[in-house]
Design a protein around this motif. Sequence first.
Motif, short mmCIF file in Angstrom:
data_model
loop_
_atom_site.label_atom_id
_atom_site.label_comp_id
_atom_site.label_asym_id
_atom_site.label_seq_id
_atom_site.Cartn_x
_atom_site.Cartn_y
_atom_site.Cartn_z
N TYR A 64 67.12 -63.94 50.48
CA TYR A 64 67.03 -63.59 51.89
C TYR A 64 66.40 -62.19 52.01
CZ TYR A 64 70.81 -67.09 52.07
OH TYR A 64 71.58 -68.21 51.90
N ARG A 65 65.30 -62.09 52.71
CA ARG A 65 64.63 -60.82 52.94
C ARG A 65 64.35 -60.10 51.61
NH1 ARG A 65 69.12 -59.98 55.95
NH2 ARG A 65 69.44 -57.93 54.98
N VAL A 66 63.81 -60.82 50.65
CA VAL A 66 63.47 -60.26 49.35
C VAL A 66 62.00 -59.83 49.37
CG1 VAL A 66 63.24 -60.75 46.89
CG2 VAL A 66 65.18 -61.66 48.16
N SER A 67 61.73 -58.64 48.85
CA SER A 67 60.37 -58.12 48.83
C SER A 67 60.17 -57.29 47.58
CB SER A 67 60.11 -57.28 50.09
OG SER A 67 61.01 -56.19 50.15
N TRP A 68 58.97 -56.70 47.44
CA TRP A 68 58.63 -55.89 46.28
C TRP A 68 57.61 -54.86 46.69
CZ3 TRP A 68 59.80 -61.00 45.81
CH2 TRP A 68 58.88 -61.89 46.37
N ALA A 69 57.62 -53.73 45.98
CA ALA A 69 56.68 -52.67 46.31
C ALA A 69 55.26 -53.02 45.89
CB ALA A 69 57.13 -51.36 45.63
N VAL A 70 55.12 -53.76 44.80
CA VAL A 70 53.81 -54.16 44.28
C VAL A 70 53.86 -55.65 43.96
CG1 VAL A 70 52.13 -53.84 42.43
CG2 VAL A 70 53.38 -51.88 43.32
N LEU A 71 52.87 -56.38 44.46
CA LEU A 71 52.81 -57.82 44.14
C LEU A 71 52.31 -58.01 42.72
CD1 LEU A 71 53.08 -60.75 45.09
CD2 LEU A 71 50.68 -60.62 45.80
N GLY A 72 51.16 -57.45 42.38
CA GLY A 72 50.64 -57.52 41.02
C GLY A 72 50.15 -58.91 40.65
N LEU A 73 49.88 -59.09 39.36
CA LEU A 73 49.38 -60.35 38.83
C LEU A 73 50.53 -61.31 38.55
CD1 LEU A 73 46.77 -58.89 36.31
CD2 LEU A 73 46.35 -59.72 38.64
N ASP A 74 50.17 -62.57 38.32
CA ASP A 74 51.20 -63.56 37.99
C ASP A 74 51.85 -63.19 36.66
OD1 ASP A 74 50.60 -64.94 40.23
OD2 ASP A 74 49.36 -66.46 39.26
N PRO A 75 53.18 -63.09 36.63
CA PRO A 75 53.85 -62.76 35.37
C PRO A 75 53.76 -63.90 34.37
CG PRO A 75 55.46 -63.23 37.09
CD PRO A 75 54.12 -63.21 37.76
N VAL A 76 53.69 -63.56 33.10
CA VAL A 76 53.54 -64.56 32.04
C VAL A 76 54.73 -65.51 32.00
CG1 VAL A 76 53.28 -64.88 29.54
CG2 VAL A 76 52.12 -62.98 30.69
N CYS A 77 55.92 -65.02 32.29
CA CYS A 77 57.13 -65.85 32.19
C CYS A 77 57.14 -67.00 33.20
CB CYS A 77 58.38 -65.01 32.37
SG CYS A 77 58.53 -64.23 34.00
N MET A 78 56.29 -66.93 34.25
CA MET A 78 56.26 -67.98 35.25
C MET A 78 55.14 -68.99 35.01
SD MET A 78 57.07 -65.89 38.76
CE MET A 78 57.60 -67.34 39.66
N VAL B 88 70.03 -60.52 48.83
CA VAL B 88 69.91 -60.31 50.28
C VAL B 88 69.44 -58.88 50.51
CG1 VAL B 88 71.12 -60.27 52.49
CG2 VAL B 88 71.74 -61.97 50.78
N GLY B 89 68.30 -58.73 51.19
CA GLY B 89 67.80 -57.41 51.52
C GLY B 89 67.49 -56.56 50.31
N VAL B 90 66.90 -57.17 49.28
CA VAL B 90 66.60 -56.46 48.03
C VAL B 90 65.09 -56.28 47.90
CG1 VAL B 90 66.82 -56.50 45.52
CG2 VAL B 90 68.63 -57.48 46.94
N ARG B 91 64.68 -55.06 47.51
CA ARG B 91 63.27 -54.79 47.26
C ARG B 91 63.10 -54.39 45.80
NH1 ARG B 91 58.88 -50.47 49.52
NH2 ARG B 91 57.15 -51.92 49.70
N PHE B 92 62.30 -55.16 45.06
CA PHE B 92 62.06 -54.91 43.64
C PHE B 92 60.85 -54.00 43.47
CE2 PHE B 92 64.55 -58.75 43.71
CZ PHE B 92 65.34 -58.67 42.57
N GLU C 203 79.05 -66.52 39.46
CA GLU C 203 78.23 -66.24 40.64
C GLU C 203 78.04 -64.73 40.79
OE1 GLU C 203 80.37 -67.98 43.85
OE2 GLU C 203 79.78 -70.03 43.34
N LEU C 204 76.81 -64.33 41.05
CA LEU C 204 76.48 -62.92 41.25
C LEU C 204 75.77 -62.77 42.59
CD1 LEU C 204 76.24 -59.98 40.31
CD2 LEU C 204 74.11 -60.63 39.13
N PHE C 205 76.33 -61.93 43.47
CA PHE C 205 75.74 -61.65 44.78
C PHE C 205 75.27 -60.20 44.80
CE2 PHE C 205 78.95 -64.79 46.87
CZ PHE C 205 78.30 -65.85 46.23
N ILE C 206 74.00 -59.97 45.06
CA ILE C 206 73.44 -58.63 45.22
C ILE C 206 72.97 -58.53 46.67
CG2 ILE C 206 71.69 -57.01 44.42
CD1 ILE C 206 71.75 -58.34 41.73
N LEU C 207 73.78 -57.85 47.49
CA LEU C 207 73.60 -57.91 48.94
C LEU C 207 73.39 -56.50 49.49
CD1 LEU C 207 76.71 -60.22 49.57
CD2 LEU C 207 74.39 -60.94 48.97
N GLY C 208 72.23 -56.25 50.04
CA GLY C 208 71.95 -54.96 50.65
C GLY C 208 72.37 -54.92 52.10
#
Length: 484
Positions: free
Chosen positions: A195-209, A169-173, A121-126
Amino acid sequence: MTDALPSPVKAEPRLPIEVCERVIEAVYDDDYRFVSTSLATLSRCALVCRAWRPRAQRILFEYVSLRDKDTLYRFAALLDASPELGSYVRTLALRGYLHVPYSPAVLFLTELRGKLTNLAELFILGFDDAEKAAKPLPEGEKELPCLPFHRYFLSLLTSITHIRRLDFVGVRFPSFGDFARFLNMVPNLKELYCYRVSWAVLGLDPVCMAKRSSLDSQKMFLPNLELLTCYDMDEQGRQRLLSALGPSLRTLCIKFPNNPPAVRIEHPRVEQEAPPLALNLRSLPCLDCLFCLLAPFSWPDQTLESLRDTLVPWMASSDDVGGDLSPSQRHLYFAPADRSLFKREDYVALLRTIGPVVEAALCERETAEGDLQDQTGGDTDDLPETDPCRAGLVVQDLVDRLEWEDWWWAAVAKCFPTLSRWNRLSVLAIHSWYPGRQWQDHDQTPQDYARLQAMAYLAEARRRLLWMVGSRVLLRGRAASDTT
């Protein structure tokens, strides 16, 4: 005189070591509210004696919490000196300031690579705003706009591809694509919490998805994911994530209303359009558990529409070729996001508002009377009624005293009469996995509530009576003035 002295006896432990080890094991509590206290107690247990040290140390290192780069470096040095401790680690929590140049969320892959062989288990909590106010950054240091990814970051994720649970939690990519590629590098995930995850740029759909047409499940995006939690996440990113998932997903946890982080999202090369508030769950035919947190509705009409447009496709997904869930397997769960935001009656009023929307989605429409008469020759009195419910409803996490249990049952049953009639409604009034905060009117008893409600009804009746009397007096005055 010497004969009167007791003969020396070899001291033996009063309790078998197995009993002591059971006590040491009971000290640990993985609830995040008690982890710090548990780890401090286990540290003391490890220093009691040599017999206690192995078991206390093994449990102590099951959960490791690192708050900054200094603790990360010290822990890495400890593992260099005692490599066997790394095999004890099952959960790694990186909690603190993440959007800084030396973010532990980025550095840990380099410092701990290959040392945590059994990490699950990995928790990345801001930190949230309150924690940042309590523990501000040193003077002269500032937070970055997002996680400081470097060009080799994603390739380093190969060292943790075996983890089964990941929490953000509270992470911005930097971008949604970075978020998606991070997830794509850990294909063995079974549980994902955002939880409260966001990103600076939305961009196009990534190929991996992109959806794969191949029958090979290992080529799909997160092919083993069974549980997904998305609270207060950007709407468009949340929909993209759900659309990329497949039949492995069995449980989804969302929130109404969804409140994304208050940050500006840029959309280069993407048309600016209002994101859909409802989630399209039709692509998840095996989703048998939909868990919804309820907060006060700031925009009732908009939130009700979002809830309806989310539930209807979910019910429709069971009719697809890939869906084989029976009504007894599929359940909708409601729980308050924060009980301290509500009085009991306020929460019941909210359930009363969404009741018709929920029953319209979860229950099949009744057959038209004319069609039914055509099929049966006009006589329908002797036909047994069929259960119209396509899913069950569980209202939980009310966490009230035992004396309130009957009141909750009666109040909630009135909000969902059809589900209650067919015994498809469950109300968990006194139990919860997370006790948390209490209702605003927690100290009241059912008798106090009934008395206050009676007084409110009496005051309303008096108000209406005075209004009627005043209206009559006004009408008589106007009639008298007209006659003169």
